[in-house]
Design a protein around this motif. Structure first.
Motif, short mmCIF file in Angstrom:
data_model
loop_
_atom_site.label_atom_id
_atom_site.label_comp_id
_atom_site.label_asym_id
_atom_site.label_seq_id
_atom_site.Cartn_x
_atom_site.Cartn_y
_atom_site.Cartn_z
N LYS A 66 0.82 -1.22 0.00
CA LYS A 66 0.00 0.00 0.00
C LYS A 66 0.85 1.26 0.00
CE LYS A 66 -3.84 2.19 2.42
NZ LYS A 66 -4.72 2.16 3.59
N VAL A 67 1.98 1.23 0.70
CA VAL A 67 2.83 2.43 0.82
C VAL A 67 3.83 2.55 -0.34
CG1 VAL A 67 4.74 1.54 2.24
CG2 VAL A 67 3.94 3.87 2.58
N THR A 68 4.09 1.46 -1.05
CA THR A 68 5.08 1.46 -2.14
C THR A 68 4.81 2.54 -3.19
OG1 THR A 68 5.70 -0.84 -1.81
CG2 THR A 68 6.08 0.05 -4.01
N PRO A 69 3.57 2.72 -3.68
CA PRO A 69 3.35 3.76 -4.70
C PRO A 69 3.62 5.18 -4.18
CG PRO A 69 1.45 2.30 -4.55
CD PRO A 69 2.37 1.94 -3.43
N PHE A 70 3.64 5.35 -2.88
CA PHE A 70 3.93 6.66 -2.30
C PHE A 70 5.44 6.86 -2.11
CE2 PHE A 70 -0.40 5.76 -1.18
CZ PHE A 70 -1.05 6.99 -1.24
N LEU A 71 6.16 5.79 -1.76
CA LEU A 71 7.59 5.92 -1.44
C LEU A 71 8.51 5.75 -2.64
CD1 LEU A 71 7.87 4.16 2.03
CD2 LEU A 71 7.59 6.58 1.51
N ASN A 72 8.17 4.86 -3.57
CA ASN A 72 9.07 4.64 -4.72
C ASN A 72 9.30 5.92 -5.53
OD1 ASN A 72 9.67 2.03 -4.08
ND2 ASN A 72 8.53 1.10 -5.76
N PRO A 73 8.27 6.70 -5.86
CA PRO A 73 8.54 7.93 -6.61
C PRO A 73 9.39 8.94 -5.83
CG PRO A 73 6.21 7.37 -6.73
CD PRO A 73 6.83 6.47 -5.69
N LEU A 74 9.26 8.93 -4.53
CA LEU A 74 9.98 9.87 -3.68
C LEU A 74 11.43 9.44 -3.43
CD1 LEU A 74 9.79 12.40 -1.84
CD2 LEU A 74 9.07 10.87 -0.01
N LEU A 75 11.62 8.15 -3.13
CA LEU A 75 12.93 7.65 -2.71
C LEU A 75 13.64 6.80 -3.75
CD1 LEU A 75 11.83 6.57 0.86
CD2 LEU A 75 13.11 8.63 0.26
N GLY A 76 12.88 6.19 -4.64
CA GLY A 76 13.44 5.27 -5.61
C GLY A 76 13.16 3.83 -5.20
N ASN A 130 19.77 13.86 0.38
CA ASN A 130 18.72 14.52 -0.41
C ASN A 130 17.30 14.16 0.03
OD1 ASN A 130 20.75 15.68 -2.10
ND2 ASN A 130 20.88 13.73 -3.18
N LEU A 131 17.15 13.81 1.29
CA LEU A 131 15.82 13.43 1.78
C LEU A 131 15.02 14.66 2.14
CD1 LEU A 131 13.77 11.29 2.79
CD2 LEU A 131 14.88 11.47 5.02
N ASP A 132 13.84 14.77 1.57
CA ASP A 132 12.89 15.80 1.97
C ASP A 132 12.01 15.17 3.04
OD1 ASP A 132 10.85 17.60 2.33
OD2 ASP A 132 10.54 17.98 0.20
N GLU A 133 12.43 15.35 4.28
CA GLU A 133 11.77 14.65 5.40
C GLU A 133 10.29 15.02 5.52
OE1 GLU A 133 12.29 14.59 10.16
OE2 GLU A 133 14.14 14.43 9.00
N LYS A 134 9.97 16.29 5.32
CA LYS A 134 8.57 16.72 5.42
C LYS A 134 7.70 15.99 4.39
CE LYS A 134 5.58 20.74 5.23
NZ LYS A 134 5.43 22.12 4.79
N THR A 135 8.20 15.90 3.17
CA THR A 135 7.46 15.21 2.11
C THR A 135 7.31 13.73 2.43
OG1 THR A 135 8.23 16.81 0.48
CG2 THR A 135 7.38 14.72 -0.37
N LEU A 136 8.38 13.11 2.95
CA LEU A 136 8.31 11.70 3.33
C LEU A 136 7.23 11.48 4.38
CD1 LEU A 136 9.44 8.77 3.34
CD2 LEU A 136 10.95 9.52 5.19
N LEU A 137 7.22 12.31 5.42
CA LEU A 137 6.21 12.17 6.47
C LEU A 137 4.80 12.32 5.89
CD1 LEU A 137 7.94 14.25 9.29
CD2 LEU A 137 7.81 11.76 9.13
N GLU A 138 4.62 13.30 5.02
CA GLU A 138 3.30 13.52 4.39
C GLU A 138 2.89 12.33 3.54
OE1 GLU A 138 3.75 17.17 2.22
OE2 GLU A 138 3.60 18.40 4.04
N GLN A 139 3.81 11.78 2.76
CA GLN A 139 3.48 10.67 1.87
C GLN A 139 3.08 9.42 2.65
OE1 GLN A 139 2.63 11.24 -0.94
NE2 GLN A 139 4.19 11.86 -2.36
N VAL A 140 3.80 9.12 3.72
CA VAL A 140 3.45 7.94 4.52
C VAL A 140 2.08 8.15 5.17
CG1 VAL A 140 4.10 6.53 6.52
CG2 VAL A 140 5.84 7.22 4.87
N LYS A 141 1.83 9.35 5.66
CA LYS A 141 0.52 9.65 6.26
C LYS A 141 -0.58 9.59 5.21
CE LYS A 141 2.41 12.30 10.08
NZ LYS A 141 2.66 13.63 10.65
#
Length: 73
Positions: A18-28, A49-60
């Protein structure tokens, strides 16, 4: 490689799917992992190069809880 770790409630292969489509585009693809055997369901991502705010938002946005744990070398 430096990494950042996050405590999540991503607890099974279905959750990871479920989380893969959110994380793969962001992190690879294959650039992140969740330790579902750990009681804290640790998400490990590269710190470069981690955008921590975006990561938190995507997982949520994927429907999961997340909070920063530590930074590792």
């Amino acid at each position: 490689m430096k990494t950042k770790q996050f405590k999540t409630n991503i607890n099974c292969s279905g959750c990871i799917a479920k989380v893969t489509p959110f994380l793969n585009p962001l992190l690879g693809e294959k650039q992140w992992e969740v330790d579902t055997a750990n009681k804290d369901k640790i998400l490990t991502v590269p710190a470069e190069n981690l955008d921590e705010k975006t990561l938190l938002e995507q997982v949520k946005n994927a429907g999961f809880k997340i909070e920063l744990l530590t930074e590792n070398k």
